[in-house]
Design a protein around this motif. Structure first.
Motif, PDB file in Angstrom:
ATOM      1  N   LEU A  26      33.466  40.691  40.388  1.00  0.00           N
ATOM      2  CA  LEU A  26      33.962  41.066  41.707  1.00  0.00           C
ATOM      3  C   LEU A  26      32.847  41.169  42.747  1.00  0.00           C
ATOM      4  O   LEU A  26      33.126  41.270  43.946  1.00  0.00           O
ATOM      5  CB  LEU A  26      34.732  42.389  41.619  1.00  0.00           C
ATOM      6  CG  LEU A  26      36.043  42.325  40.822  1.00  0.00           C
ATOM      7  CD1 LEU A  26      36.722  43.688  40.805  1.00  0.00           C
ATOM      8  CD2 LEU A  26      36.992  41.267  41.394  1.00  0.00           C
ATOM      9  N   LEU A  50      38.505  35.573  34.466  1.00  0.00           N
ATOM     10  CA  LEU A  50      38.171  36.004  33.108  1.00  0.00           C
ATOM     11  C   LEU A  50      39.352  35.940  32.150  1.00  0.00           C
ATOM     12  O   LEU A  50      39.161  35.918  30.932  1.00  0.00           O
ATOM     13  CB  LEU A  50      37.604  37.432  33.137  1.00  0.00           C
ATOM     14  CG  LEU A  50      36.195  37.577  33.734  1.00  0.00           C
ATOM     15  CD1 LEU A  50      35.864  39.043  33.974  1.00  0.00           C
ATOM     16  CD2 LEU A  50      35.163  36.932  32.823  1.00  0.00           C
ATOM     17  N   LEU A  60      42.898  37.225  39.075  1.00  0.00           N
ATOM     18  CA  LEU A  60      43.165  38.280  38.106  1.00  0.00           C
ATOM     19  C   LEU A  60      44.458  37.945  37.373  1.00  0.00           C
ATOM     20  O   LEU A  60      45.368  37.336  37.949  1.00  0.00           O
ATOM     21  CB  LEU A  60      43.310  39.635  38.797  1.00  0.00           C
ATOM     22  CG  LEU A  60      42.174  40.058  39.744  1.00  0.00           C
ATOM     23  CD1 LEU A  60      42.526  41.395  40.398  1.00  0.00           C
ATOM     24  CD2 LEU A  60      40.857  40.148  39.004  1.00  0.00           C
ATOM     25  N   GLU A 110      45.290  42.955  33.290  1.00  0.00           N
ATOM     26  CA  GLU A 110      43.858  43.138  33.034  1.00  0.00           C
ATOM     27  C   GLU A 110      43.359  44.384  33.743  1.00  0.00           C
ATOM     28  O   GLU A 110      42.394  45.019  33.297  1.00  0.00           O
ATOM     29  CB  GLU A 110      43.042  41.909  33.400  1.00  0.00           C
ATOM     30  CG  GLU A 110      42.886  41.600  34.865  1.00  0.00           C
ATOM     31  CD  GLU A 110      41.871  40.473  35.108  1.00  0.00           C
ATOM     32  OE1 GLU A 110      40.732  40.796  35.457  1.00  0.00           O
ATOM     33  OE2 GLU A 110      42.229  39.295  34.927  1.00  0.00           O
ATOM     34  N   GLU A 111      44.037  44.767  34.845  1.00  0.00           N
ATOM     35  CA  GLU A 111      43.638  46.003  35.532  1.00  0.00           C
ATOM     36  C   GLU A 111      43.967  47.239  34.700  1.00  0.00           C
ATOM     37  O   GLU A 111      43.523  48.346  35.015  1.00  0.00           O
ATOM     38  CB  GLU A 111      44.301  46.079  36.918  1.00  0.00           C
ATOM     39  CG  GLU A 111      45.777  46.433  36.920  1.00  0.00           C
ATOM     40  CD  GLU A 111      46.704  45.242  36.697  1.00  0.00           C
ATOM     41  OE1 GLU A 111      47.904  45.361  36.996  1.00  0.00           O
ATOM     42  OE2 GLU A 111      46.229  44.188  36.208  1.00  0.00           O
ATOM     43  N   TYR A 137      39.371  48.964  38.816  1.00  0.00           N
ATOM     44  CA  TYR A 137      39.808  47.796  39.578  1.00  0.00           C
ATOM     45  C   TYR A 137      40.125  48.186  41.021  1.00  0.00           C
ATOM     46  O   TYR A 137      39.732  47.486  41.973  1.00  0.00           O
ATOM     47  CB  TYR A 137      41.029  47.155  38.918  1.00  0.00           C
ATOM     48  CG  TYR A 137      40.703  46.115  37.881  1.00  0.00           C
ATOM     49  CD1 TYR A 137      40.886  44.767  38.140  1.00  0.00           C
ATOM     50  CD2 TYR A 137      40.210  46.475  36.627  1.00  0.00           C
ATOM     51  CE1 TYR A 137      40.600  43.798  37.183  1.00  0.00           C
ATOM     52  CE2 TYR A 137      39.920  45.521  35.657  1.00  0.00           C
ATOM     53  CZ  TYR A 137      40.110  44.184  35.943  1.00  0.00           C
ATOM     54  OH  TYR A 137      39.814  43.231  34.995  1.00  0.00           O
ATOM     55  N   ARG A 160      35.123  45.585  31.195  1.00  0.00           N
ATOM     56  CA  ARG A 160      34.959  46.332  32.440  1.00  0.00           C
ATOM     57  C   ARG A 160      33.667  45.920  33.147  1.00  0.00           C
ATOM     58  O   ARG A 160      33.634  45.758  34.381  1.00  0.00           O
ATOM     59  CB  ARG A 160      34.971  47.832  32.150  1.00  0.00           C
ATOM     60  CG  ARG A 160      36.343  48.368  31.751  1.00  0.00           C
ATOM     61  CD  ARG A 160      36.268  49.813  31.266  1.00  0.00           C
ATOM     62  NE  ARG A 160      35.769  50.703  32.292  1.00  0.00           N
ATOM     63  CZ  ARG A 160      36.419  51.758  32.787  1.00  0.00           C
ATOM     64  NH1 ARG A 160      37.645  52.032  32.349  1.00  0.00           N
ATOM     65  NH2 ARG A 160      35.871  52.532  33.692  1.00  0.00           N
ATOM     66  N   THR A 189      34.042  42.392  34.611  1.00  0.00           N
ATOM     67  CA  THR A 189      34.882  42.428  35.801  1.00  0.00           C
ATOM     68  C   THR A 189      34.102  42.918  37.011  1.00  0.00           C
ATOM     69  O   THR A 189      34.180  42.335  38.103  1.00  0.00           O
ATOM     70  CB  THR A 189      36.098  43.330  35.567  1.00  0.00           C
ATOM     71  OG1 THR A 189      36.929  42.747  34.559  1.00  0.00           O
ATOM     72  CG2 THR A 189      36.902  43.516  36.839  1.00  0.00           C
ATOM     73  N   THR A 204      40.527  52.130  33.580  1.00  0.00           N
ATOM     74  CA  THR A 204      40.282  50.749  34.006  1.00  0.00           C
ATOM     75  C   THR A 204      41.035  50.440  35.291  1.00  0.00           C
ATOM     76  O   THR A 204      40.524  49.741  36.173  1.00  0.00           O
ATOM     77  CB  THR A 204      40.689  49.774  32.891  1.00  0.00           C
ATOM     78  OG1 THR A 204      39.975  50.098  31.692  1.00  0.00           O
ATOM     79  CG2 THR A 204      40.377  48.340  33.278  1.00  0.00           C
ATOM     80  N   SER A 233      30.612  50.508  35.891  1.00  0.00           N
ATOM     81  CA  SER A 233      31.739  49.943  35.151  1.00  0.00           C
ATOM     82  C   SER A 233      32.378  50.965  34.218  1.00  0.00           C
ATOM     83  O   SER A 233      33.560  50.862  33.886  1.00  0.00           O
ATOM     84  CB  SER A 233      31.302  48.715  34.352  1.00  0.00           C
ATOM     85  OG  SER A 233      30.362  49.066  33.341  1.00  0.00           O
ATOM     86  N   HIS A 261      40.308  38.983  28.011  1.00  0.00           N
ATOM     87  CA  HIS A 261      38.874  39.142  27.834  1.00  0.00           C
ATOM     88  C   HIS A 261      38.488  40.461  27.166  1.00  0.00           C
ATOM     89  O   HIS A 261      37.411  40.565  26.593  1.00  0.00           O
ATOM     90  CB  HIS A 261      38.089  38.894  29.127  1.00  0.00           C
ATOM     91  CG  HIS A 261      38.391  39.778  30.300  1.00  0.00           C
ATOM     92  ND1 HIS A 261      39.555  39.705  31.021  1.00  0.00           N
ATOM     93  CD2 HIS A 261      37.642  40.745  30.904  1.00  0.00           C
ATOM     94  CE1 HIS A 261      39.520  40.568  32.019  1.00  0.00           C
ATOM     95  NE2 HIS A 261      38.373  41.224  31.964  1.00  0.00           N
TER      96      HIS A 261
END
Length: 584
Positions: free
Chosen positions: A406, A357, A414, A418-419, A499, A399, A402, A495, A557, A365
């Protein structure tokens, strides 16, 4: 409710309360469970990850220090963007020495220490290889400049005489990815104008001549140098560009080779030529000489999707990036189409599909999905004068996207930060921009700096803990404190913890090696949903809540993504399917 997998293609139906799903992808057999078929690979952009020396530029010791932190994400490997000796005119993608570490980042000893530390935590180290071009400061190119025309030294690169009465015009009309002509004319030692050399990117990045066997020999030496140091494999930059069509004919299409009206990407003379595959077959044989399942991953930006699978046939590369997925719009029908065609295409050659992403070349993203439109091209960014993303919408969508990603079978990439739910820094002023895209286009294209801003580690520290002195090679936004890792570690709804939880569950539930069958959405507008094993993954891309079964919720999410049995807009959920049986 009993679920059945219908072996016949078509629209899923319910019959007598029994739900029929349409399978798209079968789970890997035990003998096909190599690590790279379900891998989670975390991209590190070294100059922006962690700076231990205090000069404002991230370094290899900074990465090594944070290996235990990365291990908490349950990743399989890290991929390092270039750290080689370089003038840094394109952030290291202009390589001056492929077999040494730039002093900006440390030493070969630091690299060896990084590999050892990562291995001790069960993490492989994959390095970026840039075989299409090098820096104009590379010893081979400097030798080519000093050598006469038609000499072996010049034949390492693509030199041609110009057109026009005095050779004053470029050999053809090709354009650089970064803007302007893809050709630069050199001066002879006596001061007269000489030949032109090809550079599909910046003028400081001359393209190698892969029609010359000596170039093949040089890169096989480079491969073995890093394999002998224990790397887990290579991500190959612009892997589709090495071979150019004989005669270098003019091209009226896009500089990046993407399809446009009247100019299909498969006809681009600088990309996707058949001879490329012989190169990667020879490289695969080299990697197969080493133990521990070393891998090759292609950055091959080609279309249509069926052509992309040429790079991952059984005797070539192991993985290739899925750019169609990376650039998917916020539209369930288009996303469903991309996932289906991706799985079907890659299954035909026995290769895993990869999902991504964000990376260092695109708007993150969180910001991209917060825009009203989806018109950004590869290499473009968002600037202060552009319409700004809706951060709340973008974060919720990111979120959700993602969590859905996954749950997909295959490999996942990744991008650092982004996490943490990082957005792009969209307000960087012109005087701080460093991307050559911005400068070569005279500001018409913002470039990629916004996605490359140094990471926030500690909310209350100078440079948010990125550097020991508070220096930062690119300015960080004022809001970075709320995204800092130490803040998110304490927040169960962050977030970062999304992850962590999702990645651990992905491995526990075997989703990467799993299957996929589309859930029959029926009249649920905006819903995209599929079953992988006994997990129902669903995302609401619409504007109204949608009804889902009363299954056990595994992960949402966002907090309260589900309102009783209804999934809220811009949210995703994993649910446990109570039972499943084969049927006919």
């Amino acid at each position: 409710m009993i679920l059945f997998m219908d072996n016949a293609p078509g629209v899923p139906v319910t019959r007598n309360g029994e739900l029929r799903l349409v399978p798209v992808h079968e789970a890997n057999s035990d003998r096909e469970r190599q690590w790279w078929r379900s891998s989670v690979i975390y991209q590190i952009y070294p100059r922006s990850f962690r700076d231990l020396r205090g000069d404002g530029i991230g370094d290899l010791p900074g990465i090594t220090t944070e290996i235990p932190t990365l291990a908490e994400l349950d990743i399989d490997a890290i991929w390092l963007s270039p750290f080689y000796v370089s003038p840094q005119k394109d952030a290291g993608y202009d390589v001056a020495d492929y077999c040494d570490v730039d002093p900006l980042f440390g030493t070969l000893h630091d690299f060896d220490n990084l590999v050892t530390t990562a291995k001790n935590h069960g993490i492989r180290v994959i390095v970026d290889l840039v075989p299409n071009h090098c820096s104009d400061q590379h010893a081979l190119f400097q030798a080519a400049l000093a050598a006469p025309e038609n000499s072996p030294a010049r034949d390492m690169f693509i030199f041609r005489n110009g057109t026009g009465e005095h050779g004053e015009n470029p050999p053809n009309n090709w354009q650089s990815h970064f803007g302007g002509p893809a050709w630069t004319r050199v001066r002879n030692p006596d001061g007269t104008s000489g030949q032109w050399y090809l550079h599909l990117f910046d003028s400081s990045q001359p393209d190698f001549n892969w029609d010359n066997p000596a170039v093949h020999d040089e890169f096989e030496r480079i491969l073995r140098f890093w394999l002998d140091r224990g790397v887990g494999g290579f991500r190959v930059d612009v892997a589709h560009a090495l071979i150019k069509k004989s005669g270098l004919p003019d091209w009226g299409g896009r500089a990046d080779g993407a399809s446009s009206e009247g100019f299909p990407g498969e006809a681009a003379p600088m990309f996707g030529q058949a001879g490329i595959h012989d190169i990667y077959r020879s490289w695969r044989k080299i990697l197969d000489e080493y133990d521990d399942d070393r891998v090759l991953c292609a950055e091959a930006n080609v279309d249509p999707l069926d052509r992309l699978t040429d790079w991952v046939r059984s005797d070539e590369m192991h993985q290739t990036f899925n750019f169609a997925y990376l650039h998917h719009p916020w539209d369930p029908n288009e996303l469903r189409r991309i996932i289906t065609t991706s799985l079907e295409a890659f299954d035909k050659v026995g290769a895993p599909t990869t999902w991504v992403l964000s990376n260092h070349d695109v708007v993150r993203h969180v910001s991209r999905l917060g825009l009203k439109g989806n018109e950004l091209r590869l290499g473009d960014g968002i600037g202060p004068d552009d319409a700004q993303p809706d951060h709340a919408v973008g974060l919720a969508r990111a979120r959700a996207a993602t969590l859905l990603m996954l749950a997909l079978p295959g490999g996942v990439y990744l991008y650092q930060g982004e996490e943490l739910g990082l957005p792009d820094h969209t307000l960087i002023q012109e005087e701080f921009r460093q991307d050559p895209t911005f400068h070569r286009s005279e500001g018409l294209r913002i470039g990629r700096d916004g996605s490359r801003v140094p990471l926030p580690w500690q909310a209350d520290a100078p440079s948010y803990g990125f550097s020991s002195t508070g220096k930062s090679w690119l300015p960080q936004p004022d809001v970075w404190g709320a995204n800092a890792r130490d803040v998110q570690q304490r927040n169960p709804d962050s977030t970062l913890n999304l992850y962590r939880d999702a990645l651990a569950l992905r491995r526990e539930l075997g989703l990467g090696h799993g299957s996929l069958a589309w859930w029959p959405e029926r009249d649920a507008e905006g819903l995209i949903a599929f079953v992988n094993g006994n997990v129902l993954a669903a995302m609401n891309m619409g504007t109204e809540p949608v009804e889902l079964p009363e299954f056990e919720i595994i992960r949402e999410s966002s907090p309260c993504a589900m309102e009783h049995t209804r999934l809220r807009p811009n949210r995703a959920v994993w649910m446990r399917v109570p039972s499943q049986a084969p049927g006919g």
